[in-house]
Each structure stands twice: as C-alpha cells, then as structure tokens.
Scaffold this motif. Sequence first.
Motif, PDB file in Angstrom:
ATOM      1  N   LEU A   1       0.533  11.590  -9.389  1.00 45.56           N
ATOM      2  CA  LEU A   1      -0.367  13.058  -9.135  1.00 45.56           C
ATOM      3  C   LEU A   1       0.513  14.294  -9.340  1.00 45.56           C
ATOM      4  CD1 LEU A   1      -2.734  14.440  -7.930  1.00 45.56           C
ATOM      5  CD2 LEU A   1      -1.863  14.452  -5.985  1.00 45.56           C
ATOM      6  N   THR A   2       1.909  14.464  -9.200  1.00 45.84           N
ATOM      7  CA  THR A   2       2.835  15.613  -9.349  1.00 45.84           C
ATOM      8  C   THR A   2       2.884  15.447 -11.169  1.00 45.84           C
ATOM      9  OG1 THR A   2       3.911  15.294  -7.450  1.00 45.84           O
ATOM     10  CG2 THR A   2       4.933  16.511  -9.011  1.00 45.84           C
ATOM     11  N   SER A   3       2.983  14.637 -11.517  1.00 46.63           N
ATOM     12  CA  SER A   3       3.099  14.426 -13.153  1.00 46.63           C
ATOM     13  C   SER A   3       2.174  15.149 -13.841  1.00 46.63           C
ATOM     14  CB  SER A   3       3.482  13.087 -13.827  1.00 46.63           C
ATOM     15  OG  SER A   3       3.424  13.276 -14.817  1.00 46.63           O
ATOM     16  N   PHE A   4       0.766  14.439 -13.281  1.00 47.21           N
ATOM     17  CA  PHE A   4      -0.507  15.187 -13.862  1.00 47.21           C
ATOM     18  C   PHE A   4      -0.768  16.469 -13.553  1.00 47.21           C
ATOM     19  CE2 PHE A   4      -2.053  10.512 -13.344  1.00 47.21           C
ATOM     20  CZ  PHE A   4      -1.503  10.115 -14.742  1.00 47.21           C
ATOM     21  N   GLN A   5      -0.558  17.098 -12.377  1.00 52.22           N
ATOM     22  CA  GLN A   5      -0.543  18.670 -12.019  1.00 52.22           C
ATOM     23  C   GLN A   5       0.422  19.335 -12.933  1.00 52.22           C
ATOM     24  OE1 GLN A   5      -2.565  18.956  -9.706  1.00 52.22           O
ATOM     25  NE2 GLN A   5      -2.581  21.284  -9.796  1.00 52.22           N
TER      26      GLN A   5
ATOM     27  N   SER B   1       0.833  -1.298  -0.078  1.00 55.53           N
ATOM     28  CA  SER B   1       0.100   0.062   0.063  1.00 55.53           C
ATOM     29  C   SER B   1       0.833   1.199  -0.113  1.00 55.53           C
ATOM     30  CB  SER B   1      -0.910   0.112   1.268  1.00 55.53           C
ATOM     31  OG  SER B   1      -2.061  -1.077   1.323  1.00 55.53           O
ATOM     32  N   LYS B   2       1.984   1.129   0.804  1.00 54.61           N
ATOM     33  CA  LYS B   2       2.897   2.502   0.721  1.00 54.61           C
ATOM     34  C   LYS B   2       3.505   2.718  -0.801  1.00 54.61           C
ATOM     35  CE  LYS B   2       4.131   2.330   5.658  1.00 54.61           C
ATOM     36  NZ  LYS B   2       5.042   2.331   6.857  1.00 54.61           N
ATOM     37  N   LYS B   3       3.856   1.286  -1.246  1.00 57.89           N
ATOM     38  CA  LYS B   3       4.458   1.570  -2.445  1.00 57.89           C
ATOM     39  C   LYS B   3       3.334   2.252  -3.718  1.00 57.89           C
ATOM     40  CE  LYS B   3       7.926  -2.056  -2.379  1.00 57.89           C
ATOM     41  NZ  LYS B   3       8.221  -3.378  -2.609  1.00 57.89           N
ATOM     42  N   VAL B   4       2.385   1.826  -3.315  1.00 54.91           N
ATOM     43  CA  VAL B   4       1.246   2.188  -4.327  1.00 54.91           C
ATOM     44  C   VAL B   4       1.065   3.796  -4.074  1.00 54.91           C
ATOM     45  CG1 VAL B   4      -1.249   2.051  -4.679  1.00 54.91           C
ATOM     46  CG2 VAL B   4       0.055  -0.085  -4.798  1.00 54.91           C
ATOM     47  N   GLN B   5       0.972   4.005  -2.816  1.00 49.65           N
ATOM     48  CA  GLN B   5       0.792   5.611  -2.422  1.00 49.65           C
ATOM     49  C   GLN B   5       1.875   6.347  -2.968  1.00 49.65           C
ATOM     50  OE1 GLN B   5       0.706   6.291   1.850  1.00 49.65           O
ATOM     51  NE2 GLN B   5      -0.036   8.331   1.622  1.00 49.65           N
ATOM     52  N   GLN B   6       3.146   5.782  -2.760  1.00 49.99           N
ATOM     53  CA  GLN B   6       4.176   6.677  -3.427  1.00 49.99           C
ATOM     54  C   GLN B   6       4.065   6.858  -4.931  1.00 49.99           C
ATOM     55  OE1 GLN B   6       7.575   4.257  -1.905  1.00 49.99           O
ATOM     56  NE2 GLN B   6       7.643   5.464  -0.057  1.00 49.99           N
ATOM     57  N   GLN B   7       3.786   5.811  -5.547  1.00 50.45           N
ATOM     58  CA  GLN B   7       3.607   5.901  -7.153  1.00 50.45           C
ATOM     59  C   GLN B   7       2.327   6.874  -7.513  1.00 50.45           C
ATOM     60  OE1 GLN B   7       5.480   4.589  -9.485  1.00 50.45           O
ATOM     61  NE2 GLN B   7       4.177   5.812 -10.867  1.00 50.45           N
TER      62      GLN B   7
END
Length: 96
Positions: A50-54, A39-45
């Motif tokens: 999100l940053t890329s999309f922003q 879950s932590k790995k998924v959250q980091q990805q």
Amino acid sequence: MNGLSELIDSLEVKFFKLNQKLIQLEKKNSELQEELLLSKKVQQQQAVDLTSFQNQLDTLKMVNSLLGSEENKRETKLKINSLIREIDYCIAQLSD
C-alpha cells in the motif's frame, strides 16, 4: 464393591473423553495460531504494498501535472517550490 467398579470405569471413560477433547483443542489452537501468524505476515506485506502504491500514485500525479494536466497542477507547483527551498537551504549551508 460393584458400584465402586462402575464408578471407576465411568470416571475412566470420562477422563479418556476429556483427554481426547483436550488433544483436539490443542491441535485446533495450534492451527489457529499458525493461521494468525500467516494473516499477520500477509497484512504486513499488504501495508508495504500500500505504501509503495501510494508513492507510485503521488509520482504519477506529479508527472501527469508536469505533462499539462490541470487536475494536480497546484500540488505539483507546491512540491516543486518545496524542493527549490530545500536546494536553496543546502546551497546556503555549503556556502557557510
């Protein structure tokens, strides 16, 4: 003596049950820890995505403004002015 044997047998049964329960709980704990790591790995990805999309959204807004959209024209002008100031600063630094 018979009562003592029964007590020992009872204790052995309880110990066996507790040991089995401990093994089950350790296995469940291990599974939950693996799930947490995943879950932590998924959250980091997702944070990276999100940053890329922003960034993509900001770029698209700027391009849209340059193409004549009235919605983001002010933001684009501010960004262009900021870039011009940075370029002027760099030129001034090179001139010195």
